[in-house]
Design an enzyme around this catalytic site. Structure first.
Site, PDB file in Angstrom:
ATOM      1  N   ASP A  52       0.711  -1.430  -0.671  1.00 22.39           N
ATOM      2  CA  ASP A  52      -0.289   0.254  -0.181  1.00 22.39           C
ATOM      3  C   ASP A  52       0.703   0.625   0.157  1.00 22.39           C
ATOM      4  O   ASP A  52       1.971   1.546   0.181  1.00 22.39           O
ATOM      5  CB  ASP A  52      -0.824   0.120   1.376  1.00 22.39           C
ATOM      6  CG  ASP A  52      -1.748   1.082   1.323  1.00 22.39           C
ATOM      7  OD1 ASP A  52      -2.868   1.018   1.062  1.00 22.39           O
ATOM      8  OD2 ASP A  52      -1.522   2.115   2.217  1.00 22.39           O
ATOM      9  N   GLU A  54       1.595  -0.503  -4.882  1.00 18.22           N
ATOM     10  CA  GLU A  54       0.603   0.580  -5.841  1.00 18.22           C
ATOM     11  C   GLU A  54       1.350   1.110  -5.762  1.00 18.22           C
ATOM     12  O   GLU A  54       1.230   2.682  -4.613  1.00 18.22           O
ATOM     13  CB  GLU A  54      -1.088   0.602  -4.584  1.00 18.22           C
ATOM     14  CG  GLU A  54      -1.490   1.655  -4.689  1.00 18.22           C
ATOM     15  CD  GLU A  54      -2.453   2.787  -3.527  1.00 18.22           C
ATOM     16  OE1 GLU A  54      -3.189   3.243  -4.000  1.00 18.22           O
ATOM     17  OE2 GLU A  54      -1.393   2.851  -3.176  1.00 18.22           O
TER      18      GLU A  54
HETATM   19  C1  ARE Z   1      -8.547   9.223   6.402  1.00 24.73           C
HETATM   20  C2  ARE Z   1      -8.924  10.302   5.187  1.00 24.73           C
HETATM   21  C3  ARE Z   1      -8.222  11.784   5.759  1.00 24.73           C
HETATM   22  C4  ARE Z   1      -7.366  11.936   7.741  1.00 24.73           C
HETATM   23  C5  ARE Z   1      -6.760  10.222   7.062  1.00 24.73           C
HETATM   24  C6  ARE Z   1      -5.858  10.244   8.733  1.00 24.73           C
HETATM   25  O1  ARE Z   1      -9.254  10.736   4.717  1.00 24.73           O
HETATM   26  O2  ARE Z   1      -8.754  13.103   5.762  1.00 24.73           O
HETATM   27  O3  ARE Z   1      -5.841  12.906   6.779  1.00 24.73           O
HETATM   28  O4  ARE Z   1      -7.636   8.836   7.208  1.00 24.73           O
HETATM   29  O5  ARE Z   1      -7.162  10.291   9.787  1.00 24.73           O
HETATM   30  C7  ARE Z   1      -7.129   5.234   2.948  1.00 24.73           C
HETATM   31  C8  ARE Z   1      -8.718   6.793   2.481  1.00 24.73           C
HETATM   32  C9  ARE Z   1      -8.267   7.454   3.057  1.00 24.73           C
HETATM   33  C10 ARE Z   1      -7.658   7.077   4.197  1.00 24.73           C
HETATM   34  C11 ARE Z   1      -6.823   6.880   5.055  1.00 24.73           C
HETATM   35  C12 ARE Z   1      -6.588   6.164   5.702  1.00 24.73           C
HETATM   36  O6  ARE Z   1      -8.551   6.600   0.745  1.00 24.73           O
HETATM   37  O7  ARE Z   1      -8.930   8.349   2.841  1.00 24.73           O
HETATM   38  O8  ARE Z   1      -7.476   8.719   5.616  1.00 24.73           O
HETATM   39  O9  ARE Z   1      -6.755   5.766   4.407  1.00 24.73           O
HETATM   40  O10 ARE Z   1      -7.509   5.982   7.019  1.00 24.73           O
HETATM   41  C13 ARE Z   1      -2.658   8.726  -3.398  1.00 24.73           C
HETATM   42  C14 ARE Z   1      -1.392   8.016  -2.435  1.00 24.73           C
HETATM   43  C15 ARE Z   1      -2.095   6.885  -2.557  1.00 24.73           C
HETATM   44  C16 ARE Z   1      -3.166   6.342  -2.084  1.00 24.73           C
HETATM   45  C17 ARE Z   1      -4.320   7.329  -2.433  1.00 24.73           C
HETATM   46  C18 ARE Z   1      -5.782   7.339  -1.092  1.00 24.73           C
HETATM   47  O11 ARE Z   1      -0.383   7.933  -3.594  1.00 24.73           O
HETATM   48  O12 ARE Z   1      -1.007   5.242  -2.288  1.00 24.73           O
HETATM   49  O13 ARE Z   1      -3.627   9.162  -1.688  1.00 24.73           O
HETATM   50  N1  ARE Z   1      -3.531   5.195  -1.688  1.00 24.73           N
HETATM   51  C19 ARE Z   1      -4.279   4.321  -1.025  1.00 24.73           C
HETATM   52  C20 ARE Z   1      -5.009   3.147  -0.300  1.00 24.73           C
HETATM   53  C21 ARE Z   1      -6.025   3.643   0.520  1.00 24.73           C
HETATM   54  C22 ARE Z   1      -5.530   4.924   1.518  1.00 24.73           C
HETATM   55  C23 ARE Z   1      -3.551   3.966   1.451  1.00 24.73           C
HETATM   56  C24 ARE Z   1      -3.424   4.670   0.829  1.00 24.73           C
HETATM   57  C25 ARE Z   1      -3.286   5.282   2.902  1.00 24.73           C
HETATM   58  O14 ARE Z   1      -5.659   2.466  -1.914  1.00 24.73           O
HETATM   59  O15 ARE Z   1      -7.102   3.376  -0.216  1.00 24.73           O
HETATM   60  O16 ARE Z   1      -6.224   5.529   1.846  1.00 24.73           O
HETATM   61  O17 ARE Z   1      -3.477   3.986   3.315  1.00 24.73           O
HETATM   62  C26 ARE Z   1      -2.806  11.556  -7.804  1.00 24.73           C
HETATM   63  C27 ARE Z   1      -1.182  10.987  -7.037  1.00 24.73           C
HETATM   64  C28 ARE Z   1      -2.413   9.858  -6.269  1.00 24.73           C
HETATM   65  C29 ARE Z   1      -1.971  10.163  -5.190  1.00 24.73           C
HETATM   66  C30 ARE Z   1      -4.353  10.743  -5.266  1.00 24.73           C
HETATM   67  C31 ARE Z   1      -4.913  10.637  -4.013  1.00 24.73           C
HETATM   68  O18 ARE Z   1      -3.524  11.083  -8.469  1.00 24.73           O
HETATM   69  O19 ARE Z   1      -0.837  11.035  -8.140  1.00 24.73           O
HETATM   70  O20 ARE Z   1      -0.727   9.501  -5.417  1.00 24.73           O
HETATM   71  O21 ARE Z   1      -2.713   8.854  -4.386  1.00 24.73           O
HETATM   72  O22 ARE Z   1      -3.841  12.234  -6.069  1.00 24.73           O
HETATM   73  O23 ARE Z   1      -4.195  12.218  -3.047  1.00 24.73           O
END
Ligand code: ARE
Length: 497
Positions: free
Chosen positions: A215, A241
């Site tokens: 992740d 990812e």
């Molecule tokens: C939640 C709340 C936040 C709060 C946080 C901490 O929504 O407001 O600040 O908790 O309290 C998932 C959810 C998030 C969540 C997080 C933790 O989607 O909303 O936050 O879990 O609970 C980037 C990363 C990419 C990531 C995406 C979401 O690069 O790795 O953001 N994806 C993975 C998972 C997600 C997960 C996480 C990572 C965290 O698949 O499900 O988040 O473990 C452009 C960039 C991308 C970027 C994207 C979005 O496209 O190129 O790199 O992705 O914008 O910002």
């Protein structure tokens, strides 16, 4: 490439089924015993371990999928949204998706059904709350203190932005040393941190996981990921990812030396290609420009993030979604993963739980589902979409197994429709237009009548008449009539009586 060999037993099973009565029109052109269990995966988003095990046995194994990707298994924060899973607070394998024992039982039962389990590994960060609290399994923690696991010195405090959060994705330094949405960012260059992460991942593998999804890998320098996964047992599958963005310096290509990556560009390109007919371009064969090499790519139409964001198509789009998933499965690029989640109107809403907060284990049946039955209007929030069990999708998973190794031949266009052959093994045609269309797809399939696996579902092991449409092959072409928005496909062993 760290990649587990496909389950050997399953090929023999399929071979026996084929020889047992499906290759109606003469001798099979391939030795069915060479057919491998499919390389297709299913992402079972937020499905508890006991239900995953049942899905493996009832639907996923029999349909010939090769692997499932499950949601994170570590103890996490207590919160209703699904994304609580992505905030680990201890090393315990104890979550609202199930216990440690249930996780181990799931991997064993899935393996017995021929299905590998890939665990979602959250190793970039821990939790994201500023207040101390207690996790799902009772472990006390605070933002930068996880007793017995990590303490403040194990985290980055990047000092590059006002609150240490990533603000600028064009800065490699911010992306890899600041906090992703306030999540406490582990210093993965530290030997101590690496040792702890390796222990966490090794535990998952000891519990029977065949591999890991890394992740937020973009937020961990590729050298750090390489060092961590290099310490795992040989044969451990690693899928990173790394969301591709042309505007950013960190590219998925940096992460292919030690495993596969999710190729986000595939889904982004598919719908525009469908609309413009570019998929019929004879140059589009095997590796694709602006994509990682096929052998390193895991491709998907949507996932749990993109169905809540950028995805052009999701299960709610019915036939158009089937068309996209079917094209992905018929394609010769990448390793596909089918996404199967639950209906929602609030993007944060967690899957339905019991009174104790454990996610309920709804199981999909192998029939009576599909876009018609599970269109947006038919599903309530929280209902599983069961996309992996839709007969259209199971039919295409079967087709992909039959087509494995066969070249994808140049496509043909007829008005809005187009189609292509996997040489001597399978044919697919789609009509993304708004009017009915007819198309003749050149093919070396023997002349005869074949069953459409989109309208009729899988055919291997079925001796009776087609339950869906019949596709006639004669004179080197499959002649296919398609309603607006329809897909049709068949393969060498889907012969009609
Ligand atoms: C939640 C709340 C936040 C709060 C946080 C901490 O929504 O407001 O600040 O908790 O309290 C998932 C959810 C998030 C969540 C997080 C933790 O989607 O909303 O936050 O879990 O609970 C980037 C990363 C990419 C990531 C995406 C979401 O690069 O790795 O953001 N994806 C993975 C998972 C997600 C997960 C996480 C990572 C965290 O698949 O499900 O988040 O473990 C452009 C960039 C991308 C970027 C994207 C979005 O496209 O190129 O790199 O992705 O914008 O910002």
């Amino acid at each position: 490439m760290r990649r587990r060999a496909v389950a050997a037993a399953s090929a023999a099973t399929v071979g026996a089924l084929l020889l047992g009565g499906c290759a109606g029109a003469g001798e099979p052109v391939v030795d069915p015993s060479t057919l491998e269990r499919g390389d297709v995966g299913v992402q079972l988003f937020q499905l508890p371990w006991t239900a995953v095990a049942q899905e493996c046995e009832r639907v996923i194994g029999p349909a010939g999928y090769g692997w499932v990707l499950v949601s994170p298994a570590q103890e996490h924060i207590v919160a209703e949204p699904w994304w609580a899973s992505y905030q680990p607070v201890s090393a315990r394998i104890e979550s609202r998706l199930g216990t440690r024992a249930e996780f181990a039982e799931m991997t064993a039962r899935c393996a017995a059904a021929g299905v590998d389990v890939i665990a979602d590994a959250v190793i970039n960060h821990m939790s994201g709350r500023d207040q101390p609290s207690v996790g799902w399994a009772g472990s006390p923690y605070s933002h930068f203190e996880y007793p017995g696991l990590f303490d403040d010195g194990d985290f980055h405090h990047c000092g590059l932005t006002a609150d240490d959060d990533i603000r600028d994705y064009t800065s490699r330094e911010q992306v890899q040393s600041c906090e992703l949405v306030n999540l406490a960012d582990l210093d993965t260059a530290s030997p101590h941190v690496r040792e702890r992460i390796v222990a966490l991942l090794t535990d998952l593998i000891d519990l029977g996981a065949a591999g890991v999804r890394i992740d937020a890998a973009k937020h961990i320098p590729a050298d750090d990921v390489a060092a961590i996964v290099g310490a795992l047992p040989d044969g451990t599958r690693v899928i990173s990812e790394v969301i591709r963005s042309a505007r950013e310096p960190i590219a998925p290509e940096e992460y292919t030396a030690f495993g596969e990556v999710f190729e986000f560009q595939y889904a982004r390109d598919l719908w525009p290609q469908l609309e413009s007919g570019l998929l019929a371009d004879p140059e589009l064969d095997g590796d694709r420009p602006a994509h990682v090499p096929s052998s390193a790519a895991v491709v998907f139409i949507d996932n749990h993030d993109t169905e809540r964001g950028e995805a052009d198509l999701t299960w709610r789009d019915g036939d158009a979604y089937v068309m996209a998933v079917a094209l992905m499965l018929a394609d010769d690029y990448g390793t596909p993963v089918v996404y199967s989640g639950y209906a929602f109107s609030d993007r944060d809403a967690g899957a339905p739980t019991d009174a104790a907060g454990r996610v309920l284990g709804t199981v999909c049946t192998g029939d009576a589902v599909g876009p018609a039955a599970s269109g947006a209007a038919a599903l309530e929030d929280g209902d599983r979409t069961c996309v992996h069990a839709w007969p259209q999708i199971r039919g295409m998973v079967e087709l992909r197994r039959v087509a494995a190794g066969a070249d994808r031949l140049p496509g043909v266009v007829a008005g809005d429709a187009f189609g292509f052959e996997r040489e001597g093994r399978a044919v697919i045609a789609v009509n993304p237009g708004t009017e009915p269309a007819e198309i003749a797809v050149p093919t070396s399939l023997p002349d005869g009548r074949y069953c459409d696996v989109i309208s009729g579902g899988p055919r291997i092991g079925v001796d009776g008449p087609c339950t869906g449409a019949v596709i006639e092959v004669a004179g080197g072409a499959a002649r296919i009539a398609l309603a607006a928005g329809a897909t049709a496909a068949t393969h060498r062993f889907a012969t009609a009586p």
